[in-house]
Enzyme design. Structure first.
Site, mmCIF file in Angstrom:
data_model
loop_
_atom_site.group_PDB
_atom_site.id
_atom_site.type_symbol
_atom_site.label_atom_id
_atom_site.label_comp_id
_atom_site.label_asym_id
_atom_site.label_seq_id
_atom_site.Cartn_x
_atom_site.Cartn_y
_atom_site.Cartn_z
ATOM 1 N N SER A 64 23.135 -10.799 4.322
ATOM 2 C CA SER A 64 21.920 -10.159 4.814
ATOM 3 C C SER A 64 22.338 -9.206 5.925
ATOM 4 O O SER A 64 23.456 -9.309 6.452
ATOM 5 C CB SER A 64 20.981 -11.226 5.395
ATOM 6 O OG SER A 64 19.894 -10.638 6.074
ATOM 7 N N TYR A 81 19.539 -19.402 9.806
ATOM 8 C CA TYR A 81 19.642 -18.325 8.820
ATOM 9 C C TYR A 81 20.758 -17.351 9.195
ATOM 10 O O TYR A 81 21.648 -17.066 8.392
ATOM 11 C CB TYR A 81 18.296 -17.589 8.696
ATOM 12 C CG TYR A 81 18.260 -16.578 7.559
ATOM 13 C CD1 TYR A 81 18.056 -16.994 6.245
ATOM 14 C CD2 TYR A 81 18.434 -15.221 7.795
ATOM 15 C CE1 TYR A 81 18.029 -16.077 5.190
ATOM 16 C CE2 TYR A 81 18.405 -14.294 6.750
ATOM 17 C CZ TYR A 81 18.197 -14.736 5.458
ATOM 18 O OH TYR A 81 18.168 -13.823 4.412
HETATM 19 N N1 LIG Z 1 14.116 -10.572 0.837
HETATM 20 C C1 LIG Z 1 14.782 -10.080 1.833
HETATM 21 O O1 LIG Z 1 14.256 -9.273 2.612
HETATM 22 C C2 LIG Z 1 16.227 -10.489 2.044
HETATM 23 C C3 LIG Z 1 16.958 -9.807 3.039
HETATM 24 C C4 LIG Z 1 18.284 -10.150 3.238
HETATM 25 C C5 LIG Z 1 18.865 -11.157 2.466
HETATM 26 N N2 LIG Z 1 18.129 -11.809 1.521
HETATM 27 C C6 LIG Z 1 18.810 -12.840 0.750
HETATM 28 O O2 LIG Z 1 18.638 -12.588 -0.638
HETATM 29 C C7 LIG Z 1 18.829 -13.820 -1.358
HETATM 30 C C8 LIG Z 1 17.741 -13.962 -2.391
HETATM 31 O O3 LIG Z 1 16.497 -14.182 -1.739
HETATM 32 P P1 LIG Z 1 15.169 -13.408 -2.148
HETATM 33 O O4 LIG Z 1 14.784 -12.561 -1.014
HETATM 34 O O5 LIG Z 1 15.288 -12.832 -3.488
HETATM 35 O O6 LIG Z 1 14.125 -14.647 -2.122
HETATM 36 P P2 LIG Z 1 13.325 -15.386 -3.285
HETATM 37 O O7 LIG Z 1 12.729 -16.582 -2.634
HETATM 38 O O8 LIG Z 1 12.434 -14.447 -3.986
HETATM 39 O O9 LIG Z 1 14.478 -15.834 -4.283
HETATM 40 C C9 LIG Z 1 15.376 -16.863 -3.948
HETATM 41 C C10 LIG Z 1 15.651 -17.713 -5.191
HETATM 42 O O10 LIG Z 1 16.571 -18.753 -4.834
HETATM 43 C C11 LIG Z 1 16.116 -19.953 -5.434
HETATM 44 N N3 LIG Z 1 16.614 -21.126 -4.712
HETATM 45 C C12 LIG Z 1 16.208 -21.602 -3.507
HETATM 46 N N4 LIG Z 1 16.835 -22.731 -3.218
HETATM 47 C C13 LIG Z 1 17.687 -22.981 -4.244
HETATM 48 C C14 LIG Z 1 18.602 -24.024 -4.516
HETATM 49 N N5 LIG Z 1 18.783 -25.052 -3.667
HETATM 50 N N6 LIG Z 1 19.300 -23.984 -5.672
HETATM 51 C C15 LIG Z 1 19.125 -22.956 -6.548
HETATM 52 N N7 LIG Z 1 18.268 -21.953 -6.349
HETATM 53 C C16 LIG Z 1 17.546 -21.965 -5.197
HETATM 54 C C17 LIG Z 1 14.607 -19.845 -5.390
HETATM 55 O O11 LIG Z 1 13.987 -20.710 -6.320
HETATM 56 C C18 LIG Z 1 14.398 -18.376 -5.715
HETATM 57 O O12 LIG Z 1 14.253 -18.166 -7.115
HETATM 58 C C19 LIG Z 1 18.863 -14.915 -0.311
HETATM 59 O O13 LIG Z 1 20.210 -15.308 -0.082
HETATM 60 C C20 LIG Z 1 18.295 -14.247 0.927
HETATM 61 O O14 LIG Z 1 18.743 -14.847 2.116
HETATM 62 C C21 LIG Z 1 16.835 -11.502 1.292
#
Ligand SMILES: NC(=O)c1ccc[n+]([C@@H]2O[C@H](COP(=O)([O-])OP(=O)(O)OC[C@H]3O[C@@H](n4cnc5c(N)ncnc54)[C@H](O)[C@@H]3O)[C@@H](O)[C@H]2O)c1
Length: 282
Positions: free
Chosen positions: A143, A155
């Site tokens: 991130s 986080y």
């Molecule tokens: N959305 C943002 O703004 C953002 C910014 C920076 C980083 N991220 C990172 O992107 C990645 C994806 O997140 P996102 O934003 O798409 O969120 P999201 O919640 O839409 O997707 C995350 C997915 O991970 C799955 N998940 C959660 N716990 C799990 C587990 N124990 N085992 C298997 N799957 C699991 C969830 O069911 C979900 O489908 C994460 O690592 C998050 O930290 C997101």
């Protein structure tokens, strides 16, 4: 990694958001994709949706914070597709707030999903990618919070860990034919803010990023709004695909936070300036 068509990818957290965007973008390039997620209904829907586009995809249910489930998921990929070339360690959660809102459950859950699962993903899939001699690629989702830290919460700590892991592994695995990229998204339009929807029972006691426990209500609302109006996750998936094709060490999604990272580097340099010219006692 050029010529993606026919290659095999494994993507965690693929039922939603960035993971689904990455799975979709890879599938559009002819990659066979095994989608992995903890959320059964969402996973089934994602796989079904991609199959309708004639993509060669499948799904495997796993809680990636349990090593045994990640090992079983790896076995499922090999059973289904025979080999694996691209592994996207992407599943992530936002558990717990900063100082004053810490609980062991928050730390354990966030470290388990965001960091240990990435470490285990490398440990389990590295040898599988090395074994076929066709080269491999890890993309680890960190991130912007892995580059600048606004509070001392789990986080940011896990995301710095993913950056450190990825930078180091890039040096170690390059000579073995495995490339490593780290994805550092800004605000992306996903369900991340509602991460506790998938909280495993064993982590009961997590302090959500809720107004009572986590960031102040205005800050939380700001984050929710920024994510709701954030970048399209499929666009992020397309960037990841480009990063894989061209072996980008860092995959950023936009330039919003570049000045903050530059400011951090400037503060680090100031730290060095404090001791410049001194002769350290040995
Ligand atoms: N959305 C943002 O703004 C953002 C910014 C920076 C980083 N991220 C990172 O992107 C990645 C994806 O997140 P996102 O934003 O798409 O969120 P999201 O919640 O839409 O997707 C995350 C997915 O991970 C799955 N998940 C959660 N716990 C799990 C587990 N124990 N085992 C298997 N799957 C699991 C969830 O069911 C979900 O489908 C994460 O690592 C998050 O930290 C997101």
């Amino acid at each position: 990694m050029k010529d993606l068509a026919g290659k095999v990818a494994f993507v965690t957290g693929a039922a939603s958001g960035i993971g689904l965007g990455v799975a979709t973008a890879l599938a559009q390039a002819g990659v066979k994709v095994m989608l992995c997620d903890i959320e059964q209904a969402a996973l089934a829907k994602a796989v079904e949706g991609l199959k309708l586009t004639n993509a060669d995809v499948d799904g495997v249910l796993a809680d990636v914070s349990l090593k045994s489930e990640l090992q079983a998921a790896a076995a499922a990929v090999i059973a289904r597709y025979g080999k694996v070339h691209i592994v996207v360690n992407n599943a992530g959660v936002t558990g717990g707030g900063g100082y004053g809102a810490w609980t062991d459950a928050s730390w354990n859950w966030t470290i388990g999903v965001n960091l240990m699962a990435v470490i285990w993903g490398v440990e389990i899939f590295g040898p599988l990618m090395e074994s076929h001699g066709e080269g491999g690629q890890f993309v680890n989702t960190a991130s912007i919070a892995g580059m600048i830290s606004g509070n001392g919460g789990p986080y940011n700590v896990t995301k710095y860990g993913v950056v450190a892991l990825s930078e180091g592994l890039r040096n170690e695995l390059g000579p073995r034919g495995i490339r490593v990229s780290v994805l550092c998204p800004g605000f992306i339009r996903t369900q991340i803010i509602d991460s506790t929807r998938n909280l495993p029972d064993r982590f009961a006691g997590v302090t959500d990023a809720s107004p009572a426990a986590g960031p102040a209500p205005e800050a939380l609302k700001m984050i929710r709004d920024r994510i709701a109006g954030g970048i399209d996750p499929l666009y992020v998936g397309e960037l990841v695909r480009e990063g894989v094709e061209n072996d980008w060490p860092y995959i950023f999604t936009d330039n919003e936070f570049e000045p903050f990272i530059e400011a951090r580097f400037a503060r680090i340099k100031e730290g060095f300036d404090q001791v410049r010219g001194r002769e350290p006692r040995r």
